[in-house]
Design a protein around this motif. Structure first.
Motif, PDB file in Angstrom:
ATOM      1  N   ALA A  85      -8.432 -16.046 -28.533  1.00 46.05           N
ATOM      2  CA  ALA A  85      -7.640 -16.215 -27.355  1.00 46.05           C
ATOM      3  C   ALA A  85      -7.405 -15.056 -26.552  1.00 46.05           C
ATOM      4  CB  ALA A  85      -6.520 -16.825 -27.427  1.00 46.05           C
ATOM      5  N   ALA A  86      -7.075 -13.932 -27.457  1.00 50.64           N
ATOM      6  CA  ALA A  86      -6.694 -12.598 -27.077  1.00 50.64           C
ATOM      7  C   ALA A  86      -8.048 -11.878 -26.220  1.00 50.64           C
ATOM      8  CB  ALA A  86      -6.255 -11.600 -27.986  1.00 50.64           C
ATOM      9  N   ARG A  87      -9.224 -12.232 -27.321  1.00 48.71           N
ATOM     10  CA  ARG A  87     -10.684 -11.758 -26.547  1.00 48.71           C
ATOM     11  C   ARG A  87     -10.778 -12.090 -25.124  1.00 48.71           C
ATOM     12  NH1 ARG A  87     -14.055  -8.810 -24.802  1.00 48.71           N
ATOM     13  NH2 ARG A  87     -15.986  -9.009 -24.887  1.00 48.71           N
ATOM     14  N   LEU A  88     -10.476 -13.738 -24.931  1.00 43.89           N
ATOM     15  CA  LEU A  88     -10.898 -14.267 -23.639  1.00 43.89           C
ATOM     16  C   LEU A  88      -9.944 -13.708 -22.532  1.00 43.89           C
ATOM     17  CD1 LEU A  88     -11.452 -17.979 -25.021  1.00 43.89           C
ATOM     18  CD2 LEU A  88     -13.158 -16.209 -24.329  1.00 43.89           C
ATOM     19  N   ALA A  95      -8.736  -6.354 -30.361  1.00 47.45           N
ATOM     20  CA  ALA A  95      -9.117  -5.651 -31.693  1.00 47.45           C
ATOM     21  C   ALA A  95      -8.347  -5.861 -32.844  1.00 47.45           C
ATOM     22  CB  ALA A  95      -9.452  -4.297 -31.135  1.00 47.45           C
ATOM     23  N   ALA A  96      -6.944  -5.497 -32.596  1.00 47.12           N
ATOM     24  CA  ALA A  96      -6.217  -5.474 -33.915  1.00 47.12           C
ATOM     25  C   ALA A  96      -6.111  -6.931 -34.418  1.00 47.12           C
ATOM     26  CB  ALA A  96      -4.955  -5.040 -33.423  1.00 47.12           C
ATOM     27  N   LEU A  97      -6.226  -7.987 -33.533  1.00 42.89           N
ATOM     28  CA  LEU A  97      -6.132  -9.321 -34.130  1.00 42.89           C
ATOM     29  C   LEU A  97      -7.408  -9.760 -34.906  1.00 42.89           C
ATOM     30  CD1 LEU A  97      -4.306 -11.154 -31.082  1.00 42.89           C
ATOM     31  CD2 LEU A  97      -3.313 -10.618 -33.250  1.00 42.89           C
ATOM     32  N   ALA A  98      -8.499  -9.326 -34.297  1.00 39.84           N
ATOM     33  CA  ALA A  98      -9.859  -9.586 -34.786  1.00 39.84           C
ATOM     34  C   ALA A  98      -9.780  -8.944 -36.179  1.00 39.84           C
ATOM     35  CB  ALA A  98     -10.878  -9.293 -33.849  1.00 39.84           C
ATOM     36  N   ALA A  99      -9.266  -7.643 -36.242  1.00 42.83           N
ATOM     37  CA  ALA A  99      -9.512  -7.087 -37.567  1.00 42.83           C
ATOM     38  C   ALA A  99      -8.499  -7.943 -38.640  1.00 42.83           C
ATOM     39  CB  ALA A  99      -9.151  -5.603 -37.502  1.00 42.83           C
ATOM     40  N   HIS A 100      -7.321  -8.296 -38.064  1.00 41.23           N
ATOM     41  CA  HIS A 100      -6.572  -8.908 -38.965  1.00 41.23           C
ATOM     42  C   HIS A 100      -6.967 -10.197 -39.605  1.00 41.23           C
ATOM     43  CE1 HIS A 100      -2.960 -10.669 -40.615  1.00 41.23           C
ATOM     44  NE2 HIS A 100      -2.772 -11.648 -39.704  1.00 41.23           N
ATOM     45  N   ALA A 118     -16.354 -11.508 -37.493  1.00 38.11           N
ATOM     46  CA  ALA A 118     -17.242 -10.427 -37.313  1.00 38.11           C
ATOM     47  C   ALA A 118     -18.052 -10.362 -36.040  1.00 38.11           C
ATOM     48  CB  ALA A 118     -18.610 -10.816 -38.439  1.00 38.11           C
ATOM     49  N   ILE A 119     -17.978 -11.705 -35.399  1.00 32.37           N
ATOM     50  CA  ILE A 119     -18.602 -11.911 -34.018  1.00 32.37           C
ATOM     51  C   ILE A 119     -17.471 -11.395 -33.127  1.00 32.37           C
ATOM     52  CG2 ILE A 119     -19.077 -13.645 -32.150  1.00 32.37           C
ATOM     53  CD1 ILE A 119     -20.145 -15.541 -34.540  1.00 32.37           C
ATOM     54  N   LEU A 120     -16.327 -11.663 -33.262  1.00 32.39           N
ATOM     55  CA  LEU A 120     -15.160 -11.180 -32.308  1.00 32.39           C
ATOM     56  C   LEU A 120     -15.101  -9.420 -32.325  1.00 32.39           C
ATOM     57  CD1 LEU A 120     -12.310 -13.472 -33.094  1.00 32.39           C
ATOM     58  CD2 LEU A 120     -13.324 -12.965 -30.733  1.00 32.39           C
ATOM     59  N   ASN A 121     -15.512  -8.791 -33.594  1.00 31.96           N
ATOM     60  CA  ASN A 121     -15.360  -7.492 -33.811  1.00 31.96           C
ATOM     61  C   ASN A 121     -16.708  -7.007 -33.217  1.00 31.96           C
ATOM     62  OD1 ASN A 121     -13.006  -6.970 -35.251  1.00 31.96           O
ATOM     63  ND2 ASN A 121     -14.113  -7.918 -37.094  1.00 31.96           N
ATOM     64  N   ALA A 122     -17.837  -7.529 -33.322  1.00 37.74           N
ATOM     65  CA  ALA A 122     -18.866  -6.943 -32.524  1.00 37.74           C
ATOM     66  C   ALA A 122     -18.740  -7.227 -30.926  1.00 37.74           C
ATOM     67  CB  ALA A 122     -20.089  -7.653 -32.898  1.00 37.74           C
ATOM     68  N   GLU A 123     -18.201  -8.207 -30.466  1.00 38.73           N
ATOM     69  CA  GLU A 123     -17.892  -7.945 -28.859  1.00 38.73           C
ATOM     70  C   GLU A 123     -16.848  -6.837 -28.575  1.00 38.73           C
ATOM     71  OE1 GLU A 123     -16.527 -11.992 -27.832  1.00 38.73           O
ATOM     72  OE2 GLU A 123     -18.317 -13.105 -28.648  1.00 38.73           O
ATOM     73  N   GLN A 124     -16.140  -6.669 -29.447  1.00 38.65           N
ATOM     74  CA  GLN A 124     -15.124  -5.547 -28.960  1.00 38.65           C
ATOM     75  C   GLN A 124     -15.783  -4.267 -29.154  1.00 38.65           C
ATOM     76  OE1 GLN A 124     -11.935  -7.760 -28.305  1.00 38.65           O
ATOM     77  NE2 GLN A 124     -11.875  -5.322 -28.324  1.00 38.65           N
ATOM     78  N   ASP A 125     -16.730  -4.143 -30.020  1.00 37.64           N
ATOM     79  CA  ASP A 125     -17.618  -2.820 -30.139  1.00 37.64           C
ATOM     80  C   ASP A 125     -18.490  -2.707 -28.915  1.00 37.64           C
ATOM     81  OD1 ASP A 125     -16.645  -2.335 -32.499  1.00 37.64           O
ATOM     82  OD2 ASP A 125     -18.039  -3.431 -33.687  1.00 37.64           O
ATOM     83  N   LEU A 126     -19.082  -4.110 -28.431  1.00 34.62           N
ATOM     84  CA  LEU A 126     -20.181  -3.923 -27.395  1.00 34.62           C
ATOM     85  C   LEU A 126     -19.467  -3.752 -25.918  1.00 34.62           C
ATOM     86  CD1 LEU A 126     -22.411  -7.221 -28.148  1.00 34.62           C
ATOM     87  CD2 LEU A 126     -23.005  -4.588 -27.991  1.00 34.62           C
TER      88      LEU A 126
END
Length: 256
Positions: A85-88, A95-100, A118-126
């Motif tokens: 939800a935060a990513r959208l 990023a902090a929520l995905a890491a958590h 892992a998908i969410l973290n990769a999107e944050q990286d990209l």
């Protein structure tokens, strides 16, 4: 007509097929509807908060998803949905929520939640924004960071003897594009083959293959909100020659 065929045809057929199911099987129908890109039907058929939150997120209704999750424990699967939800929303705490969520998934041994994190973290990286092109990865370093994030999800599939998740493969294809276009196309083809109709996996795979019209049609088919795929529709950034790849990142990931 069975439910899978009915869901592929349309809403009216799906409702009729669900009504004909024994009561004990109707709960499974809601999850199946989400897999096949019918989130509205999932919301009509399910009272499960996690499943309903996932359906709301497909539709881009992050507020409704958060409402479903309010009473849920601090566990991996609710955490992943909150992070999505935060990513959208493009929230600064995404990023902090995905890491958590990833930490919780590791602690609980929840492989599916770990893949989603892992998908969410990769999107944050990209899509670490650059001032000139918000939403677009600033350089190839970001793509290597995404590959490292995705490697954990690929390891889950390897350890469990299952095929790699198609959504993960689709994001992987985008991470690979500036580094190895041939391998990226092969990865995207695998994601497209494994992805369900209207799913994020299929939409992102088509974008990685430069089939934007087909991607938009699939997004419409699955009622997939634009926030899931719009960042991937932007042209990739070209950059200088990258450093040598590490084993298990660009050179091997598409073979998952």
């Amino acid at each position: 007509m069975d439910l899978t065929a009915a869901l592929t045809l349309g809403e009216a057929e799906a409702r009729a097929a669900c009504a004909a199911l024994p009561p004990a099987e109707r709960a499974h129908a809601a999850a199946h509807a989400l897999r096949l890109g019918r989130p509205h039907l999932t919301l009509d058929w399910s009272g499960d908060p996690l499943l309903r939150a996932a359906a709301h997120l497909r539709l881009g209704d992050t507020g409704a998803a958060r409402q479903e999750l309010r009473a849920q424990p601090n566990a991996a699967r609710p955490a992943v949905l909150n992070a999505r939800a935060a990513r959208l929303d493009g929230s600064p705490d995404a990023a902090a929520l995905a890491a958590h969520a990833a930490r919780l998934a590791r602690a609980e041994g929840d492989g599916n939640a770990l893949i989603a994190a892992a998908i969410l973290n990769a999107e944050q990286d990209l899509f670490r924004a650059s001032p000139e092109r918000p939403g677009v990865a600033a350089d190839r370093v970001a793509h290597f960071a995404a590959l490292r994030s995705l490697a954990e999800g690929l390891k889950v599939a390897e350890l469990t003897g299952q095929p790699a998740d198609p959504h993960l493969l689709a994001v992987l294809a985008h991470a690979q594009r500036p580094l190895n276009a041939r391998k990226a196309a092969a990865t995207a083809a695998k994601a497209l083959d494994r992805g369900e109709p209207g799913s994020p996996a299929r939409v992102l795979a088509l974008l990685a293959l430069d089939r934007s019209a087909d991607a938009h049609a699939q997004a419409q088919r699955g009622s997939l909100a634009a926030a899931w795929w719009e960042p991937f529709a932007l042209p990739p950034v070209s950059a200088a020659r990258p450093p040598a790849t590490a084993p298990g990142t660009d050179g091997t990931a598409a073979d998952a």
